[in-house]
Design a protein around this motif. Sequence first.
Motif, PDB file in Angstrom:
ATOM      1  N   PHE A  18      -0.703  11.381   8.101  1.00 31.05           N
ATOM      2  CA  PHE A  18      -0.673  10.382   7.027  1.00 31.05           C
ATOM      3  C   PHE A  18      -2.095  10.175   6.501  1.00 31.05           C
ATOM      4  N   THR A  19      -2.183   9.889   5.208  1.00 31.06           N
ATOM      5  CA  THR A  19      -3.462   9.580   4.582  1.00 31.06           C
ATOM      6  C   THR A  19      -3.315   8.341   3.725  1.00 31.06           C
ATOM      7  N   ILE A  20      -4.176   7.351   3.976  1.00 27.15           N
ATOM      8  CA  ILE A  20      -4.170   6.133   3.183  1.00 27.15           C
ATOM      9  C   ILE A  20      -5.319   6.180   2.189  1.00 27.15           C
ATOM     10  N   SER A  21      -5.057   5.638   0.997  1.00 28.77           N
ATOM     11  CA  SER A  21      -6.102   5.556  -0.022  1.00 28.77           C
ATOM     12  C   SER A  21      -5.837   4.333  -0.890  1.00 28.77           C
ATOM     13  N   ARG A  22      -6.854   3.914  -1.619  1.00 28.84           N
ATOM     14  CA  ARG A  22      -6.668   2.776  -2.502  1.00 28.84           C
ATOM     15  C   ARG A  22      -7.441   2.983  -3.789  1.00 28.84           C
ATOM     16  N   ASP A  23      -6.904   2.384  -4.848  1.00 27.89           N
ATOM     17  CA  ASP A  23      -7.547   2.380  -6.156  1.00 27.89           C
ATOM     18  C   ASP A  23      -7.893   0.923  -6.444  1.00 27.89           C
ATOM     19  N   ASN A  24      -9.155   0.574  -6.276  1.00 25.30           N
ATOM     20  CA  ASN A  24      -9.559  -0.823  -6.433  1.00 25.30           C
ATOM     21  C   ASN A  24      -9.395  -1.310  -7.870  1.00 25.30           C
ATOM     22  N   ALA A  25      -9.525  -0.426  -8.818  1.00 23.29           N
ATOM     23  CA  ALA A  25      -9.366  -0.812 -10.222  1.00 23.29           C
ATOM     24  C   ALA A  25      -7.926  -1.225 -10.518  1.00 23.29           C
ATOM     25  N   LYS A  26      -6.988  -0.605  -9.818  1.00 20.75           N
ATOM     26  CA  LYS A  26      -5.568  -0.904 -10.018  1.00 20.75           C
ATOM     27  C   LYS A  26      -5.010  -1.813  -8.929  1.00 20.75           C
ATOM     28  N   ASN A  27      -5.842  -2.176  -7.950  1.00 18.06           N
ATOM     29  CA  ASN A  27      -5.372  -2.992  -6.812  1.00 18.06           C
ATOM     30  C   ASN A  27      -4.124  -2.389  -6.201  1.00 18.06           C
ATOM     31  N   THR A  28      -4.168  -1.096  -5.967  1.00 22.95           N
ATOM     32  CA  THR A  28      -3.026  -0.365  -5.440  1.00 22.95           C
ATOM     33  C   THR A  28      -3.449   0.446  -4.228  1.00 22.95           C
ATOM     34  N   VAL A  37      -4.640   1.170   7.566  1.00 21.13           N
ATOM     35  CA  VAL A  37      -5.233   0.169   6.685  1.00 21.13           C
ATOM     36  C   VAL A  37      -6.516   0.736   6.097  1.00 21.13           C
ATOM     37  N   VAL A  38      -6.909   0.181   4.954  1.00 20.54           N
ATOM     38  CA  VAL A  38      -8.143   0.610   4.297  1.00 20.54           C
ATOM     39  C   VAL A  38      -8.833  -0.622   3.720  1.00 20.54           C
ATOM     40  N   GLY A  39     -10.129  -0.739   3.986  1.00 16.94           N
ATOM     41  CA  GLY A  39     -10.909  -1.835   3.446  1.00 16.94           C
ATOM     42  C   GLY A  39     -11.314  -1.568   2.002  1.00 16.94           C
ATOM     43  N   ASN A  40     -11.768  -2.621   1.319  1.00 20.95           N
ATOM     44  CA  ASN A  40     -12.152  -2.430  -0.073  1.00 20.95           C
ATOM     45  C   ASN A  40     -13.414  -1.577  -0.197  1.00 20.95           C
ATOM     46  N   GLY A  41     -14.116  -1.379   0.926  1.00 21.17           N
ATOM     47  CA  GLY A  41     -15.266  -0.491   0.934  1.00 21.17           C
ATOM     48  C   GLY A  41     -14.915   0.940   1.280  1.00 21.17           C
ATOM     49  N   GLY A  42     -13.657   1.174   1.661  1.00 21.03           N
ATOM     50  CA  GLY A  42     -13.196   2.527   1.931  1.00 21.03           C
ATOM     51  C   GLY A  42     -12.995   2.874   3.395  1.00 21.03           C
ATOM     52  N   SER A  43     -13.361   2.004   4.304  1.00 24.20           N
ATOM     53  CA  SER A  43     -13.161   2.307   5.725  1.00 24.20           C
ATOM     54  C   SER A  43     -11.671   2.282   6.047  1.00 24.20           C
ATOM     55  N   ALA A  95      -0.787  -4.612  -5.735  1.00 28.90           N
ATOM     56  CA  ALA A  95      -1.125  -5.990  -5.397  1.00 28.90           C
ATOM     57  C   ALA A  95      -1.532  -6.757  -6.644  1.00 28.90           C
ATOM     58  N   SER A  96      -1.122  -8.016  -6.701  1.00 29.33           N
ATOM     59  CA  SER A  96      -1.508  -8.880  -7.818  1.00 29.33           C
ATOM     60  C   SER A  96      -1.750 -10.288  -7.301  1.00 29.33           C
ATOM     61  N   GLY A  97      -2.544 -11.021  -8.052  1.00 30.43           N
ATOM     62  CA  GLY A  97      -2.859 -12.375  -7.637  1.00 30.43           C
ATOM     63  C   GLY A  97      -4.332 -12.515  -7.323  1.00 30.43           C
ATOM     64  N   SER A  98      -4.646 -13.369  -6.363  1.00 26.89           N
ATOM     65  CA  SER A  98      -6.028 -13.683  -6.032  1.00 26.89           C
ATOM     66  C   SER A  98      -6.604 -12.649  -5.063  1.00 26.89           C
ATOM     67  N   ILE A  99      -7.119 -11.559  -5.632  1.00 28.61           N
ATOM     68  CA  ILE A  99      -7.685 -10.480  -4.821  1.00 28.61           C
ATOM     69  C   ILE A  99      -9.183 -10.504  -5.013  1.00 28.61           C
ATOM     70  N   THR A 100      -9.885 -11.063  -4.029  1.00 30.78           N
ATOM     71  CA  THR A 100     -11.324 -11.239  -4.153  1.00 30.78           C
ATOM     72  C   THR A 100     -11.996 -10.984  -2.817  1.00 30.78           C
ATOM     73  N   GLY A 101     -13.280 -10.766  -2.864  1.00 27.85           N
ATOM     74  CA  GLY A 101     -14.058 -10.657  -1.644  1.00 27.85           C
ATOM     75  C   GLY A 101     -13.709  -9.451  -0.807  1.00 27.85           C
ATOM     76  N   ASN A 102     -14.154  -9.497   0.433  1.00 26.90           N
ATOM     77  CA  ASN A 102     -13.846  -8.411   1.360  1.00 26.90           C
ATOM     78  C   ASN A 102     -12.390  -8.532   1.805  1.00 26.90           C
ATOM     79  N   ASN A 103     -11.676  -7.445   1.691  1.00 27.52           N
ATOM     80  CA  ASN A 103     -10.255  -7.496   2.011  1.00 27.52           C
ATOM     81  C   ASN A 103      -9.772  -6.170   2.559  1.00 27.52           C
ATOM     82  N   VAL A 104      -8.569  -6.195   3.079  1.00 30.33           N
ATOM     83  CA  VAL A 104      -7.937  -5.011   3.653  1.00 30.33           C
ATOM     84  C   VAL A 104      -6.539  -4.870   3.062  1.00 30.33           C
TER      85      VAL A 104
END
Length: 117
Positions: A67-77, A50-56, A24-33
């Motif tokens: 299936f397992t979902i995960s995210r790397d907030n530093a990479k917005n991926t 889906v996964v929230g920016n807090g990890g839920s 993801a790129s662009g305006s990524i701010t605040g609480n998001n999914v």
Amino acid sequence: QVQLVESGGGLVQPGGSLRLSCAASGSITGNNVLGWYRQAPGKQRELVAVVGNGGSTNYADSVKGRFTISRDNAKNTVYLQMNSLKPEDTAVYLCYYWQFGRAIPDWGQGTQVTVSS
């Protein structure tokens, strides 16, 4: 607006595995999914995970345990590890981003996943 670029789809045999990525790129701010939906021919688009920016996380019943979902907030991926794939998992998988307070989400263009022998 947020731009989403998916990768990792393809053809796999039943029982196999694939890993999808969405940058993801662009305006990524605040609480998001961030997450994944899928759409098979002739069927409605449905939530996969889906996964929230807090990890839920939240999963469709049909993919729980496989299936397992995960995210790397530093990479917005966001990633989707798909194991024990079934023919009924065949669909276009679309990356999804929603920011709290916005009326509509952003979507990627999709990546095809085909499970067939």
